[in-house]
Design an enzyme around this catalytic site. Sequence first.
Site, PDB file in Angstrom:
ATOM      1  N   THR A  98       1.019  -1.191  -0.014  1.00 13.80           N
ATOM      2  CA  THR A  98      -0.116   0.067  -0.175  1.00 13.80           C
ATOM      3  C   THR A  98       0.750   1.163  -0.037  1.00 13.80           C
ATOM      4  O   THR A  98       1.923   1.230   0.557  1.00 13.80           O
ATOM      5  CB  THR A  98      -0.885   0.085   1.454  1.00 13.80           C
ATOM      6  OG1 THR A  98      -1.841  -1.174   1.023  1.00 13.80           O
ATOM      7  CG2 THR A  98      -1.622   1.284   1.544  1.00 13.80           C
ATOM      8  N   ARG A 108     -14.866  -6.129  -0.313  1.00 18.58           N
ATOM      9  CA  ARG A 108     -14.106  -5.887   0.703  1.00 18.58           C
ATOM     10  C   ARG A 108     -13.475  -4.527   0.645  1.00 18.58           C
ATOM     11  O   ARG A 108     -12.890  -3.985  -0.491  1.00 18.58           O
ATOM     12  CB  ARG A 108     -12.964  -6.998   0.853  1.00 18.58           C
ATOM     13  CG  ARG A 108     -12.335  -6.604   2.255  1.00 18.58           C
ATOM     14  CD  ARG A 108     -11.017  -5.867   2.138  1.00 18.58           C
ATOM     15  NE  ARG A 108      -9.946  -6.071   3.130  1.00 18.58           N
ATOM     16  CZ  ARG A 108      -9.003  -5.337   3.196  1.00 18.58           C
ATOM     17  NH1 ARG A 108      -8.285  -4.279   2.173  1.00 18.58           N
ATOM     18  NH2 ARG A 108      -8.190  -5.094   4.408  1.00 18.58           N
ATOM     19  N   VAL A 109     -13.726  -3.740   1.775  1.00 18.98           N
ATOM     20  CA  VAL A 109     -12.897  -2.323   1.710  1.00 18.98           C
ATOM     21  C   VAL A 109     -12.107  -2.539   2.915  1.00 18.98           C
ATOM     22  O   VAL A 109     -12.465  -2.647   4.092  1.00 18.98           O
ATOM     23  CB  VAL A 109     -14.031  -1.204   1.865  1.00 18.98           C
ATOM     24  CG1 VAL A 109     -13.357   0.211   2.121  1.00 18.98           C
ATOM     25  CG2 VAL A 109     -14.993  -1.230   0.584  1.00 18.98           C
ATOM     26  N   GLY A 110     -10.876  -1.976   2.733  1.00 20.66           N
ATOM     27  CA  GLY A 110      -9.955  -1.811   3.660  1.00 20.66           C
ATOM     28  C   GLY A 110      -9.909  -0.459   4.380  1.00 20.66           C
ATOM     29  O   GLY A 110     -11.054   0.452   4.211  1.00 20.66           O
ATOM     30  N   ASP A 111      -9.078  -0.030   5.058  1.00 18.22           N
ATOM     31  CA  ASP A 111      -8.755   1.079   5.898  1.00 18.22           C
ATOM     32  C   ASP A 111      -8.449   2.321   4.860  1.00 18.22           C
ATOM     33  O   ASP A 111      -8.743   3.587   5.450  1.00 18.22           O
ATOM     34  CB  ASP A 111      -7.671   0.883   6.918  1.00 18.22           C
ATOM     35  CG  ASP A 111      -6.249   0.687   6.399  1.00 18.22           C
ATOM     36  OD1 ASP A 111      -6.174  -0.478   5.514  1.00 18.22           O
ATOM     37  OD2 ASP A 111      -5.381   1.351   6.323  1.00 18.22           O
ATOM     38  N   THR A 171      -0.690   2.002   6.969  1.00 19.35           N
ATOM     39  CA  THR A 171      -0.556   0.879   5.890  1.00 19.35           C
ATOM     40  C   THR A 171      -0.588  -0.718   6.924  1.00 19.35           C
ATOM     41  O   THR A 171       0.051  -0.462   8.020  1.00 19.35           O
ATOM     42  CB  THR A 171       0.773   0.879   5.046  1.00 19.35           C
ATOM     43  OG1 THR A 171       1.204  -0.640   4.652  1.00 19.35           O
ATOM     44  CG2 THR A 171       2.065   1.509   5.933  1.00 19.35           C
ATOM     45  N   GLY A 172      -0.907  -1.549   6.316  1.00 19.45           N
ATOM     46  CA  GLY A 172      -0.938  -2.647   7.107  1.00 19.45           C
ATOM     47  C   GLY A 172      -2.556  -3.586   6.870  1.00 19.45           C
ATOM     48  O   GLY A 172      -3.155  -3.352   5.899  1.00 19.45           O
ATOM     49  N   GLY A 232      -5.869  -3.899   7.105  1.00 14.41           N
ATOM     50  CA  GLY A 232      -7.128  -2.703   7.136  1.00 14.41           C
ATOM     51  C   GLY A 232      -8.014  -3.209   8.119  1.00 14.41           C
ATOM     52  O   GLY A 232      -8.576  -2.250   8.802  1.00 14.41           O
TER      53      GLY A 232
HETATM   54  N1  GLY Z   1      -4.202  -1.137   4.175  1.00 13.77           N
HETATM   55  C1  GLY Z   1      -4.626  -1.893   3.050  1.00 13.77           C
HETATM   56  C2  GLY Z   1      -5.693  -2.567   3.323  1.00 13.77           C
HETATM   57  O1  GLY Z   1      -5.906  -3.537   4.217  1.00 13.77           O
HETATM   58  O2  GLY Z   1      -6.613  -2.672   2.440  1.00 13.77           O
END
Ligand code: GLY
Length: 293
Positions: free
Chosen positions: A164, A192-195, A215-216, A218
Amino acid sequence: MPTPVILVHGGAGAVDPARRPLHAEGCARAAEAGRAALAAGGRARDAVLAACAALEDDPLFNAGHGACLTAEGTVELDAAIMDGERLELGAVACLPPFANPIRIADAVRADGVHTLYAAQGAARFARDHGFAPLGPDALVTDAARERLARVLAGAADRGWAGGTVGAVACDAGGHVAAATSTGGTVAKRPGRVGDTPLAGAGTWADDLSGACSATGVGEAIMRLGLARRACDLLHAGSADEAARRAIEELGRRVGGSGGLILVDNGGRTAVARNTETMSWALARLGEPTESGF
Ligand code: GLY
């Protein structure tokens, strides 16, 4: 008056030692694109946009060209940009292939009607604002196909979200901004939606404190509200202390792994992670670019 500065990351994870310098070099090129925007009199927001777009164009990273794939082999992109002066925000989630999701997120911000568009609605917004959709394979690299195959074969962790990208900046006016872009996690379920596109989770900027890009994985980052937590901690300590404490809380409170970059409204910066690596680069006006992993 702060010296304008930009700090970028290329994602938290565990990059192979032989490839780490390549990732740091990619970050340095992006930081220099951001510094060029600042040197031309641009605002923090212009700098993070330029840097993040450069990282999206680099196939090394999990964003734009090179984004990781869903379990069905498709590309779904998340991105957000936030300007700390008026807390302006633009974001897209589950966007089908477009070259630079961060530019579409910025168009969402500038448009100002809504702050976050998802999936086909995001694609429609993009087309209506002059962005050209790409074919399904246009952003897909061999490395992304191989990572998906390894995860589906059970040879690698499904939750991998390395690569990311993000940027934070502070300009001469003390205004801060943050931008983050990602393909998400390898073999994620479609939808799916991340952070990354969620304000306060993966991306946050507020002139009263600072700006952060996270980053990491989410799922943990959004439970903690990591980016906003790091900025709030600036009220209680230095940028280094705030970054360290936020990452410590990510591990201790929600079992998360990841990293972040942080700048305060005086231009002081910090990098923290609890993963093996996170490539980064720092470019301050009039000083040599620094990078690491
Ligand atoms: N940090 C990126 C995600 O989990 O989508």
